[in-house]
Design a protein around this motif. Structure first.
Motif, PDB file in Angstrom:
ATOM      1  N   TRP A  22      -0.783   3.874  -2.837  1.00 45.73           N
ATOM      2  CA  TRP A  22       0.076   5.004  -2.483  1.00 45.73           C
ATOM      3  C   TRP A  22      -0.691   5.999  -1.624  1.00 45.73           C
ATOM      4  CZ3 TRP A  22      -0.591  10.163  -4.043  1.00 45.73           C
ATOM      5  CH2 TRP A  22       0.481  11.019  -3.746  1.00 45.73           C
ATOM      6  N   CYS A  23       0.006   6.615  -0.672  1.00 39.51           N
ATOM      7  CA  CYS A  23      -0.606   7.598   0.214  1.00 39.51           C
ATOM      8  C   CYS A  23       0.330   8.778   0.395  1.00 39.51           C
ATOM      9  CB  CYS A  23      -0.913   6.983   1.580  1.00 39.51           C
ATOM     10  SG  CYS A  23      -1.473   8.169   2.826  1.00 39.51           S
ATOM     11  N   ASN A  24      -0.224   9.976   0.279  1.00 37.37           N
ATOM     12  CA  ASN A  24       0.505  11.208   0.571  1.00 37.37           C
ATOM     13  C   ASN A  24      -0.209  11.903   1.729  1.00 37.37           C
ATOM     14  OD1 ASN A  24       0.895  14.487  -0.709  1.00 37.37           O
ATOM     15  ND2 ASN A  24       2.511  13.243   0.152  1.00 37.37           N
ATOM     16  N   PRO A  25       0.404  11.943   2.896  1.00 37.22           N
ATOM     17  CA  PRO A  25      -0.284  12.509   4.072  1.00 37.22           C
ATOM     18  C   PRO A  25      -0.349  14.036   4.011  1.00 37.22           C
ATOM     19  CG  PRO A  25       1.980  11.995   4.619  1.00 37.22           C
ATOM     20  CD  PRO A  25       1.761  11.521   3.205  1.00 37.22           C
ATOM     21  N   ILE A  26      -1.055  14.612   4.961  1.00 38.73           N
ATOM     22  CA  ILE A  26      -1.096  16.060   5.084  1.00 38.73           C
ATOM     23  C   ILE A  26       0.313  16.560   5.401  1.00 38.73           C
ATOM     24  CG2 ILE A  26      -1.992  17.974   6.475  1.00 38.73           C
ATOM     25  CD1 ILE A  26      -4.581  16.322   6.781  1.00 38.73           C
ATOM     26  N   SER A  27       0.700  17.639   4.742  1.00 34.71           N
ATOM     27  CA  SER A  27       2.046  18.169   4.905  1.00 34.71           C
ATOM     28  C   SER A  27       2.365  18.446   6.366  1.00 34.71           C
ATOM     29  CB  SER A  27       2.175  19.471   4.094  1.00 34.71           C
ATOM     30  OG  SER A  27       3.451  20.048   4.280  1.00 34.71           O
ATOM     31  N   ALA A  93      -4.385   7.348   6.779  1.00 37.45           N
ATOM     32  CA  ALA A  93      -4.684   8.482   7.651  1.00 37.45           C
ATOM     33  C   ALA A  93      -3.369   9.073   8.140  1.00 37.45           C
ATOM     34  CB  ALA A  93      -5.536   8.055   8.841  1.00 37.45           C
ATOM     35  N   SER A  94      -3.422  10.334   8.552  1.00 39.01           N
ATOM     36  CA  SER A  94      -2.233  10.943   9.137  1.00 39.01           C
ATOM     37  C   SER A  94      -2.628  11.824  10.311  1.00 39.01           C
ATOM     38  CB  SER A  94      -1.450  11.752   8.096  1.00 39.01           C
ATOM     39  OG  SER A  94      -2.154  12.907   7.678  1.00 39.01           O
ATOM     40  N   SER A  95      -1.679  12.008  11.211  1.00 34.62           N
ATOM     41  CA  SER A  95      -1.885  12.908  12.346  1.00 34.62           C
ATOM     42  C   SER A  95      -0.631  13.733  12.548  1.00 34.62           C
ATOM     43  CB  SER A  95      -2.258  12.135  13.613  1.00 34.62           C
ATOM     44  OG  SER A  95      -1.233  11.253  14.001  1.00 34.62           O
ATOM     45  N   LEU A  96      -0.833  14.887  13.184  1.00 36.84           N
ATOM     46  CA  LEU A  96       0.241  15.875  13.237  1.00 36.84           C
ATOM     47  C   LEU A  96       1.442  15.415  14.056  1.00 36.84           C
ATOM     48  CD1 LEU A  96       1.228  18.742  12.600  1.00 36.84           C
ATOM     49  CD2 LEU A  96       0.037  19.536  14.654  1.00 36.84           C
ATOM     50  N   GLY A  97       1.166  14.959  15.275  1.00 40.43           N
ATOM     51  CA  GLY A  97       2.271  14.670  16.176  1.00 40.43           C
ATOM     52  C   GLY A  97       2.389  13.192  16.487  1.00 40.43           C
ATOM     53  N   ASP A  98       3.018  12.922  17.618  1.00 38.91           N
ATOM     54  CA  ASP A  98       3.222  11.526  17.999  1.00 38.91           C
ATOM     55  C   ASP A  98       2.404  11.130  19.214  1.00 38.91           C
ATOM     56  OD1 ASP A  98       6.488  12.143  19.567  1.00 38.91           O
ATOM     57  OD2 ASP A  98       4.501  12.989  19.904  1.00 38.91           O
ATOM     58  N   PHE A  99       1.521  12.005  19.672  1.00 38.88           N
ATOM     59  CA  PHE A  99       0.675  11.632  20.795  1.00 38.88           C
ATOM     60  C   PHE A  99      -0.553  10.912  20.260  1.00 38.88           C
ATOM     61  CE2 PHE A  99       0.047  11.479  25.136  1.00 38.88           C
ATOM     62  CZ  PHE A  99      -1.252  11.779  25.483  1.00 38.88           C
ATOM     63  N   TYR A 100      -0.922   9.809  20.939  1.00 39.59           N
ATOM     64  CA  TYR A 100      -1.911   8.918  20.328  1.00 39.59           C
ATOM     65  C   TYR A 100      -3.281   9.554  20.176  1.00 39.59           C
ATOM     66  CZ  TYR A 100      -3.798   7.829  25.028  1.00 39.59           C
ATOM     67  OH  TYR A 100      -4.367   7.905  26.268  1.00 39.59           O
ATOM     68  N   THR A 101      -3.583  10.598  20.967  1.00 34.87           N
ATOM     69  CA  THR A 101      -4.898  11.220  20.847  1.00 34.87           C
ATOM     70  C   THR A 101      -4.944  12.322  19.787  1.00 34.87           C
ATOM     71  OG1 THR A 101      -4.378  12.767  22.626  1.00 34.87           O
ATOM     72  CG2 THR A 101      -5.523  10.732  23.230  1.00 34.87           C
ATOM     73  N   ASP A 102      -3.823  12.565  19.084  1.00 39.12           N
ATOM     74  CA  ASP A 102      -3.856  13.544  17.997  1.00 39.12           C
ATOM     75  C   ASP A 102      -4.905  13.124  16.976  1.00 39.12           C
ATOM     76  OD1 ASP A 102      -0.274  14.307  17.852  1.00 39.12           O
ATOM     77  OD2 ASP A 102      -1.870  15.021  19.167  1.00 39.12           O
ATOM     78  N   THR A 103      -5.670  14.071  16.466  1.00 37.77           N
ATOM     79  CA  THR A 103      -6.726  13.774  15.499  1.00 37.77           C
ATOM     80  C   THR A 103      -6.157  13.128  14.249  1.00 37.77           C
ATOM     81  OG1 THR A 103      -8.092  15.595  16.288  1.00 37.77           O
ATOM     82  CG2 THR A 103      -8.564  14.757  14.092  1.00 37.77           C
ATOM     83  N   GLN A 104      -6.797  12.036  13.839  1.00 41.88           N
ATOM     84  CA  GLN A 104      -6.406  11.369  12.604  1.00 41.88           C
ATOM     85  C   GLN A 104      -7.289  11.872  11.465  1.00 41.88           C
ATOM     86  OE1 GLN A 104      -5.913   7.099  12.788  1.00 41.88           O
ATOM     87  NE2 GLN A 104      -5.301   7.175  14.942  1.00 41.88           N
ATOM     88  N   TYR A 105      -6.669  12.206  10.355  1.00 42.30           N
ATOM     89  CA  TYR A 105      -7.363  12.670   9.156  1.00 42.30           C
ATOM     90  C   TYR A 105      -7.219  11.589   8.091  1.00 42.30           C
ATOM     91  CZ  TYR A 105      -7.245  17.150  11.538  1.00 42.30           C
ATOM     92  OH  TYR A 105      -7.405  18.135  12.466  1.00 42.30           O
ATOM     93  N   PHE A 106      -8.355  11.148   7.582  1.00 43.54           N
ATOM     94  CA  PHE A 106      -8.380  10.017   6.660  1.00 43.54           C
ATOM     95  C   PHE A 106      -8.472  10.476   5.210  1.00 43.54           C
ATOM     96  CE2 PHE A 106      -8.912   6.225   9.292  1.00 43.54           C
ATOM     97  CZ  PHE A 106      -9.147   6.795  10.530  1.00 43.54           C
TER      98      PHE A 106
END
Lengths: 115, 111
Positions: A22-27, A93-106
């Protein structure tokens, strides 16, 4: 701000059994990723979701792996049945937007051992 | 065949020593990222380099992107035990610009 949460942290199963992570991403993060990291290697993308939709699942072994992201928030990754070679750390991992260079947080990952 | 080859694979050094790790490829990239992954944690982004020849510094860490944008190096000055971890380079590739990681360099800094 809370980070990416994953559970369980560790799981040991026998081959041919099933397991779910299970994974809960950053809000507020729209994009969610699942990676597989085999010992001694870099992470490999299994599946990428943007909100509810799948962007890339080209490296997901679909005969045994499945993933879903209900309501565009939490996600589960399932393996059924597990094989010995599935032993690895599964990172979300999650990232804020839909642009591929958005920072991924693991997240911290789930370490799976298949016996 | 790995898109990104990192060397060395393992490195064990004493506190205070300097070191350099490398990330090499035969392909050209528009940008390259470096991550550090501590034991039991996920990778954390350290830096993104985008211009050939670019040098970025982050405290004791110096990152360089090759002139031809095919390779990169990470130099650590006066290593500390807190630098211990797996260092990963990564690029965006494939049809969906997914993040593709290198093979990693496992660094251990002994006190």
């Amino acid at each position: 701000e809370a980070g990416v949460a994953q559970s369980p942290r560790y799981k040991i199963i026998e081959k041919r059994q099933s397991v779910a992570f299970w994974c809960n991403p950053i809000s507020g993060h729209a994009t969610l990723y699942w990676y597989q990291q085999i010992l001694g290697q870099g992470p490999k993308l299994l599946i990428q979701f943007q909100n509810n939709g799948v962007v890339d699942d080209s490296q997901l072994p679909k005969d045994r792996f499945s993933a879903e992201r209900l309501k565009g928030v939490d996600s589960t990754l399932k393996i059924q049945p597990a094989k010995l070679e599935d032993s690895a750390v599964y990172l979300c991992a999650s990232s804020l937007g839909d642009f591929y260079t958005d920072t991924q947080y693991f997240g911290p990952g789930t370490r799976l051992t298949v016996l | 065949t790995q898109l990104l080859e990192q060397s060395p694979q393992f490195l064990s050094i004493q506190e205070g020593e300097n070191l350099t790790v490398y990330c090499n490829s035969s392909s050209v990239f528009s940008s390259l990222q470096w991550y550090r992954q501590e034991p039991g944690e996920g990778p954390v982004l350290l830096v993104t380099v985008v211009t050939g020849g670019e040098v970025k510094k982050l405290k004791r860490l110096t990152f360089q992107f090759g002139d031809a944008r095919k390779d990169s190096s990470l130099h650590i000055t006066a290593a500390q035990p807190g630098d211990t971890g797996l260092y990963l380079c990564a690029v965006f590739g494939g049809a969906t610009n997914k993040l593709i990681f290198g093979t990693g360099t496992l660094l251990a800094v002994q006190p």
